[in-house]
Design a protein around this motif. Structure first.
Motif, PDB file in Angstrom:
ATOM      1  N   ILE A   2       0.856  -1.180   0.000  1.00  0.00           N
ATOM      2  CA  ILE A   2       0.000   0.000   0.000  1.00  0.00           C
ATOM      3  C   ILE A   2       0.899   1.239   0.000  1.00  0.00           C
ATOM      4  O   ILE A   2       1.952   1.244   0.638  1.00  0.00           O
ATOM      5  CB  ILE A   2      -0.911   0.015   1.237  1.00  0.00           C
ATOM      6  N   PHE A   6      -1.423   6.621   1.403  1.00  0.00           N
ATOM      7  CA  PHE A   6      -2.613   5.997   1.965  1.00  0.00           C
ATOM      8  C   PHE A   6      -2.535   5.988   3.495  1.00  0.00           C
ATOM      9  O   PHE A   6      -3.463   6.418   4.182  1.00  0.00           O
ATOM     10  CB  PHE A   6      -2.694   4.577   1.393  1.00  0.00           C
ATOM     11  N   TYR A   7      -1.378   5.518   4.013  1.00  0.00           N
ATOM     12  CA  TYR A   7      -1.187   5.525   5.465  1.00  0.00           C
ATOM     13  C   TYR A   7      -1.339   6.921   6.031  1.00  0.00           C
ATOM     14  O   TYR A   7      -1.998   7.145   7.039  1.00  0.00           O
ATOM     15  CB  TYR A   7       0.219   5.038   5.825  1.00  0.00           C
ATOM     16  N   GLU A   8      -0.678   7.864   5.346  1.00  0.00           N
ATOM     17  CA  GLU A   8      -0.657   9.224   5.895  1.00  0.00           C
ATOM     18  C   GLU A   8      -2.059   9.797   5.964  1.00  0.00           C
ATOM     19  O   GLU A   8      -2.437  10.396   6.967  1.00  0.00           O
ATOM     20  CB  GLU A   8       0.260  10.110   5.054  1.00  0.00           C
ATOM     21  N   LEU A  10      -4.925   8.141   6.117  1.00  0.00           N
ATOM     22  CA  LEU A  10      -5.755   7.460   7.117  1.00  0.00           C
ATOM     23  C   LEU A  10      -5.344   7.851   8.533  1.00  0.00           C
ATOM     24  O   LEU A  10      -6.192   8.064   9.408  1.00  0.00           O
ATOM     25  CB  LEU A  10      -5.671   5.952   6.940  1.00  0.00           C
ATOM     26  N   VAL A  11      -4.029   7.951   8.770  1.00  0.00           N
ATOM     27  CA  VAL A  11      -3.579   8.371  10.103  1.00  0.00           C
ATOM     28  C   VAL A  11      -4.047   9.790  10.389  1.00  0.00           C
ATOM     29  O   VAL A  11      -4.468  10.110  11.505  1.00  0.00           O
ATOM     30  CB  VAL A  11      -2.045   8.244  10.218  1.00  0.00           C
ATOM     31  N   PHE A  14      -7.577   9.631  11.364  1.00  0.00           N
ATOM     32  CA  PHE A  14      -7.642   9.073  12.723  1.00  0.00           C
ATOM     33  C   PHE A  14      -7.399  10.158  13.765  1.00  0.00           C
ATOM     34  O   PHE A  14      -8.150  10.317  14.735  1.00  0.00           O
ATOM     35  CB  PHE A  14      -6.596   7.967  12.829  1.00  0.00           C
ATOM     36  N   MET A  15      -6.351  10.952  13.516  1.00  0.00           N
ATOM     37  CA  MET A  15      -6.031  12.050  14.445  1.00  0.00           C
ATOM     38  C   MET A  15      -7.175  13.050  14.509  1.00  0.00           C
ATOM     39  O   MET A  15      -7.562  13.513  15.580  1.00  0.00           O
ATOM     40  CB  MET A  15      -4.772  12.796  13.971  1.00  0.00           C
ATOM     41  N   ALA A  17     -10.323  12.497  13.887  1.00  0.00           N
ATOM     42  CA  ALA A  17     -11.443  11.889  14.615  1.00  0.00           C
ATOM     43  C   ALA A  17     -11.206  12.004  16.120  1.00  0.00           C
ATOM     44  O   ALA A  17     -12.129  12.318  16.885  1.00  0.00           O
ATOM     45  CB  ALA A  17     -11.600  10.427  14.207  1.00  0.00           C
ATOM     46  N   GLY A  18      -9.947  11.772  16.555  1.00  0.00           N
ATOM     47  CA  GLY A  18      -9.630  11.903  17.974  1.00  0.00           C
ATOM     48  C   GLY A  18      -9.871  13.307  18.478  1.00  0.00           C
ATOM     49  O   GLY A  18     -10.468  13.526  19.532  1.00  0.00           O
ATOM     50  N   ALA A  21     -13.549  14.008  18.781  1.00  0.00           N
ATOM     51  CA  ALA A  21     -14.119  13.366  19.959  1.00  0.00           C
ATOM     52  C   ALA A  21     -13.766  14.156  21.207  1.00  0.00           C
ATOM     53  O   ALA A  21     -14.584  14.320  22.112  1.00  0.00           O
ATOM     54  CB  ALA A  21     -13.609  11.933  20.065  1.00  0.00           C
TER      55      ALA A  21
ATOM     56  N   ILE B  46       4.261   6.810  11.280  1.00  0.00           N
ATOM     57  CA  ILE B  46       2.912   6.936  10.705  1.00  0.00           C
ATOM     58  C   ILE B  46       2.395   5.573  10.274  1.00  0.00           C
ATOM     59  O   ILE B  46       1.236   5.218  10.516  1.00  0.00           O
ATOM     60  CB  ILE B  46       2.934   7.935   9.536  1.00  0.00           C
ATOM     61  N   VAL B  54      -5.287   2.972  13.715  1.00  0.00           N
ATOM     62  CA  VAL B  54      -6.406   3.061  12.769  1.00  0.00           C
ATOM     63  C   VAL B  54      -7.126   1.720  12.650  1.00  0.00           C
ATOM     64  O   VAL B  54      -8.348   1.662  12.642  1.00  0.00           O
ATOM     65  CB  VAL B  54      -5.900   3.534  11.387  1.00  0.00           C
ATOM     66  N   ILE B 158      -6.040   8.546  21.939  1.00  0.00           N
ATOM     67  CA  ILE B 158      -7.011   8.905  20.897  1.00  0.00           C
ATOM     68  C   ILE B 158      -8.128   7.866  20.855  1.00  0.00           C
ATOM     69  O   ILE B 158      -9.314   8.208  20.816  1.00  0.00           O
ATOM     70  CB  ILE B 158      -6.308   9.006  19.528  1.00  0.00           C
ATOM     71  N   ILE B 161     -10.421   8.345  23.833  1.00  0.00           N
ATOM     72  CA  ILE B 161     -11.318   9.498  23.708  1.00  0.00           C
ATOM     73  C   ILE B 161     -12.473   9.163  22.771  1.00  0.00           C
ATOM     74  O   ILE B 161     -13.641   9.447  23.054  1.00  0.00           O
ATOM     75  CB  ILE B 161     -10.548  10.724  23.170  1.00  0.00           C
ATOM     76  N   ILE B 162     -12.128   8.513  21.647  1.00  0.00           N
ATOM     77  CA  ILE B 162     -13.186   8.148  20.698  1.00  0.00           C
ATOM     78  C   ILE B 162     -14.157   7.170  21.352  1.00  0.00           C
ATOM     79  O   ILE B 162     -15.379   7.286  21.213  1.00  0.00           O
ATOM     80  CB  ILE B 162     -12.559   7.546  19.416  1.00  0.00           C
TER      81      ILE B 162
END
Lengths: 156, 262
Positions: A2, A6-8, A10-11, A14-15, A17-18, A21, B46, B54, B158, B161-162
């Protein structure tokens, strides 16, 4: 394999979303202490008995919240409880002869302080002292007095 | 004679325990205090946050939703007896933000990410990839362990928290949408009783500690695994068992410290 992108991405999501929240928890779920140092002032009141009063308990005028209990400590000389209140400046200014009462919310609720504004010309300001206070009602004492008086009546 | 041998064995166990504690401590310090070659470290980090954080997101979010819904249901049934249904939001939010969020997400994290880390690093040891890296003058602690370790510490809070946010939402769905608690009372009682510093920030502090301990155990067990197939299996089991025990034990200590006005 991959790709790195793509990783960057999605990460990153993720951040984010955190963070979102955390914002939800901060603003929707909890309350920041609204009464900071710049928009409120301290007033002290000495009570005979504070009952179950806790730090951060609400301070109200006519049922509307205007501040919170900041600190409770014992006066070593008079053995009364010194309660420091933090009151919002933006609420209407309170007169100098305001009196403070400790009340209970509901039958088994927590204690809070109710302020009853007086009629003086001077207003409460940082460091003022409320002199007119009424202590918390301790249920055991009330019942004790009631039973004591009951006995008195029987003897007569 | 055999009794003396048994006593000897006991002493050996004690020495072995001390040796493990010492190795893991040195291992931890070696992992943390590396030369910070940040530009080359970031892509590795990452990638690991992707694998550790993730990919754990779905299980964390789903468990959070269900736990919040169960809290809503159970809390409603009990509070109804006292006619205090309005306090449901407070019940759900406080228990999730203070305890359930950090602890359950740490347990899930140990099961989902910790065991994967141990198995991965353990297989690298078994197939001598770590040794060959050393042969090529690549520091395995820097290349393999450090990114995974930091990824765990960053991901855990993280995720927690979620988890908390989703669980409160689950409680809201059951309490308000389904059982008919007043939405205004639900949120306002919650906001009146949950304090940002005392409840939410303390929960985050807990989850950082749990993330640190769980990842530390996972990478240590993987790195020092017995290089056989059964060795990897044992190391993975140990990771999950030790992480769960450490999480629950530390949770008690941290709660005692926080309630003690620390």
């Amino acid at each position: 394999m991959i790709s790195k992108r793509f990783y960057e991405v999605l990460v990153g999501l993720f951040m984010i979303a955190g963070m979102l929240a955390l914002f939800v928890l901060a603003f929707k779920v909890s309350n920041f202490s609204q009464y900071g140092n710049d928009n409120s002032f301290h007033v002290t009141a000495a009570f005979d008995n504070v009952g179950d009063l806790k730090v951060r308990a609400p301070v109200t005028v006519a049922g509307v919240r205007v501040g919170e209990v900041y600190k409770i400590d014992l006066d070593p000389k008079t053995f009364r409880a010194n309660v420091t209140l933090l009151i919002d400046k933006n609420e209407s200014a309170l007169p100098d002869d305001t009196s403070a009462k400790i009340l209970t919310a509901g039958l088994i609720g927590a204690n809070y302080i109710s302020l009853l504004p007086g009629y003086a010309e001077n207003m409460l300001k940082e460091g003022s002292v409320i002199t007119e206070t009424q202590p918390a009602l301790i249920l055991e004492n009330v019942i004790g007095q009631f039973i004591y008086h009951l006995d008195d009546k029987k003897k007569k | 004679m055999s009794y003396i041998l048994k006593i000897q064995k006991l002493g050996q166990l004690g020495l072995e325990f001390c040796r493990h504690a010492g190795t893991s401590g040195v291992f931890l310090l070696q992992t943390i205090f590396r030369k910070p070659r940040l530009i080359r470290f970031m892509p590795l980090l990452i990638e690991q946050i992707y694998f550790v954080g993730v990919l754990s997101l779905i299980i964390i979010a789903l468990s959070g939703l269900f736990i919040g819904m169960v809290m809503g249901l159970q809390g409603f049934n009990i509070l109804q007896k006292f006619g205090a249904v309005a306090q449901l939001g407070q019940l759900v939010a406080l228990s999730v933000a203070r305890e359930l969020g950090p602890v359950i997400s740490a347990l899930l994290f140990a099961g989902r990410a910790g065991s994967a880390l141990t198995a991965e690093i353990g297989l690298m040891q078994t197939t001598e990839q770590v040794a060959s890296m050393e042969m090529m003058a690549v520091d395995p602690l820097w290349r393999i362990i450090a990114p995974r370790f930091w990824a765990g510490i960053i991901s855990m809070p993280i995720l927690s928290i979620i988890f908390s946010a989703v669980a409160i939402f689950g409680g809201f769905i059951v309490g308000v949408e389904w059982l008919g608690v007043d939405a205004g009372q639900f949120w306002s009682n919650m906001q009146a009783s949950v304090d940002f510093r005392l409840d939410i920030v303390n929960g985050i502090i807990k989850s950082v500690v749990f993330g640190f301990v769980c990842t530390w155990i996972a990478v240590y067990q993987g790195y020092y695994t017995v290089p056989t197939a059964s060795g990897i299996g044992r190391a993975t089991t140990k990771t999950v068992v030790y992480s769960s025990l450490a999480t629950l034990g530390l949770d008690f200590v941290l709660t005692a410290m926080m309630l003690g006005g620390w």
